[in-house]
Design an enzyme around this catalytic site. Sequence first.
Site, PDB file in Angstrom:
ATOM      1  N   LYS A  21       0.842  -1.216   0.000  1.00 13.37           N
ATOM      2  CA  LYS A  21       0.000   0.000   0.000  1.00 13.37           C
ATOM      3  C   LYS A  21       0.874   1.261   0.000  1.00 13.37           C
ATOM      4  O   LYS A  21       0.590   2.207  -0.712  1.00 13.37           O
ATOM      5  CB  LYS A  21      -0.894   0.059   1.251  1.00 13.37           C
ATOM      6  CG  LYS A  21      -1.876  -1.064   1.405  1.00 13.37           C
ATOM      7  CD  LYS A  21      -2.814  -0.820   2.577  1.00 13.37           C
ATOM      8  CE  LYS A  21      -2.166  -0.739   3.932  1.00 13.37           C
ATOM      9  NZ  LYS A  21      -1.630  -1.999   4.462  1.00 13.37           N
ATOM     10  N   ARG A  96      -9.183   1.444   9.030  1.00  9.86           N
ATOM     11  CA  ARG A  96      -8.904   0.066   9.425  1.00  9.86           C
ATOM     12  C   ARG A  96     -10.083  -0.532  10.180  1.00  9.86           C
ATOM     13  O   ARG A  96     -10.048  -1.724  10.513  1.00  9.86           O
ATOM     14  CB  ARG A  96      -7.671   0.010  10.306  1.00  9.86           C
ATOM     15  CG  ARG A  96      -6.355  -0.183   9.541  1.00  9.86           C
ATOM     16  CD  ARG A  96      -5.253  -0.137  10.559  1.00  9.86           C
ATOM     17  NE  ARG A  96      -4.036  -0.804  10.244  1.00  9.86           N
ATOM     18  CZ  ARG A  96      -2.960  -0.213   9.707  1.00  9.86           C
ATOM     19  NH1 ARG A  96      -3.023   1.036   9.319  1.00  9.86           N
ATOM     20  NH2 ARG A  96      -1.845  -0.887   9.543  1.00  9.86           N
ATOM     21  N   ARG A 133      11.613  -6.520   5.524  1.00  7.68           N
ATOM     22  CA  ARG A 133      11.405  -5.115   5.186  1.00  7.68           C
ATOM     23  C   ARG A 133      12.290  -4.194   6.036  1.00  7.68           C
ATOM     24  O   ARG A 133      12.422  -4.380   7.230  1.00  7.68           O
ATOM     25  CB  ARG A 133       9.924  -4.803   5.415  1.00  7.68           C
ATOM     26  CG  ARG A 133       9.537  -3.389   5.179  1.00  7.68           C
ATOM     27  CD  ARG A 133       8.059  -3.315   4.963  1.00  7.68           C
ATOM     28  NE  ARG A 133       7.295  -3.220   6.190  1.00  7.68           N
ATOM     29  CZ  ARG A 133       6.000  -2.887   6.223  1.00  7.68           C
ATOM     30  NH1 ARG A 133       5.355  -2.671   5.093  1.00  7.68           N
ATOM     31  NH2 ARG A 133       5.357  -2.814   7.360  1.00  7.68           N
ATOM     32  N   ARG A 160      11.646  -2.015  11.189  1.00  9.14           N
ATOM     33  CA  ARG A 160      10.626  -1.321  11.982  1.00  9.14           C
ATOM     34  C   ARG A 160      10.405  -2.071  13.292  1.00  9.14           C
ATOM     35  O   ARG A 160      10.427  -3.296  13.295  1.00  9.14           O
ATOM     36  CB  ARG A 160       9.300  -1.280  11.194  1.00  9.14           C
ATOM     37  CG  ARG A 160       9.094   0.013  10.450  1.00  9.14           C
ATOM     38  CD  ARG A 160       7.900  -0.069   9.532  1.00  9.14           C
ATOM     39  NE  ARG A 160       6.640  -0.435  10.189  1.00  9.14           N
ATOM     40  CZ  ARG A 160       5.461  -0.294   9.618  1.00  9.14           C
ATOM     41  NH1 ARG A 160       5.364   0.204   8.411  1.00  9.14           N
ATOM     42  NH2 ARG A 160       4.360  -0.654  10.247  1.00  9.14           N
ATOM     43  N   ARG A 171      -0.129  -8.372  13.942  1.00 12.90           N
ATOM     44  CA  ARG A 171      -0.683  -7.378  13.009  1.00 12.90           C
ATOM     45  C   ARG A 171      -1.503  -8.049  11.909  1.00 12.90           C
ATOM     46  O   ARG A 171      -2.546  -7.545  11.508  1.00 12.90           O
ATOM     47  CB  ARG A 171       0.446  -6.547  12.398  1.00 12.90           C
ATOM     48  CG  ARG A 171       1.020  -5.549  13.397  1.00 12.90           C
ATOM     49  CD  ARG A 171       2.329  -4.980  12.934  1.00 12.90           C
ATOM     50  NE  ARG A 171       2.227  -4.232  11.709  1.00 12.90           N
ATOM     51  CZ  ARG A 171       3.213  -4.134  10.813  1.00 12.90           C
ATOM     52  NH1 ARG A 171       4.350  -4.753  11.000  1.00 12.90           N
ATOM     53  NH2 ARG A 171       3.032  -3.417   9.735  1.00 12.90           N
TER      54      ARG A 171
END
Length: 220
Positions: A21, A96, A133, A160, A171
């Site tokens: 996204k 969300r 990532r 992160r 998540r």
Amino acid sequence: MTLGSNVAVRLVMLGPPGAGKGTQGARFARTHGLPKISTGDILRDAVQAGTEMGRVAREVMDAGRLVGDDIMIGIVRERLERPDADAGFVLDGFPRTVVQAQALDGMVDEKAPLVIVDIEVPMEILVRRLAGRKICGSCGVGAPPGAAVCPKCGGALVQRNDDNENVVRERLLVYERSTQAIQEFYGRRGTFRSIDGDQTEDSVAADLAAAVASALGARR
Ligand code: AMP
């Protein structure tokens, strides 16, 4: 299919963490001169700046859970009131929950309806993508796979806080729990589209552009 430059696009990017996204939203926003509004980025900025909101958000984010609807709706309302969002925007990470989606409907008028694009990616690919990532430790920008340093400022890359394996699972679970309700909320609209996110970045970008053009065309 291409879009005229004078078309207001109010794009909502849906999809699980790691679906692309952020990358695709940024690319689309750049091409069309629109602001990309990422609620995750806004929260991470607040955490880094040490604001009151940042302190509240940090714990929730590090656990992989959702920050409260009131806070999120307030953030987005304030951001959409800024003049650069008048001609359209790309939303990444919001809404969300159905409560957030309902609030968003109340913030936009009927003239240029929301276009909602859901990026679909199989679960096992998401876990792999998220674990690998990296973002820049200095400016926070997402780095492309395989990059050694930040492509924007040359800073060192870090993982992160919420991309470690346990939090990733939480998540994804949180996403799965809320996604069905959001899809039901948007799914029957003429401006809702799904695209396949398990392709090259260029192919996803092409599918996204085509989906937006088709959604806008469908309402004329
Ligand atoms: P993201 O960068 O979009 O994956 O967001 C990172 C984290 O910020 C999420 O795991 C949530 O803790 C929080 N967050 C971002 N956007 C929202 C939202 N719309 N509602 C609730 N929490 C959010």
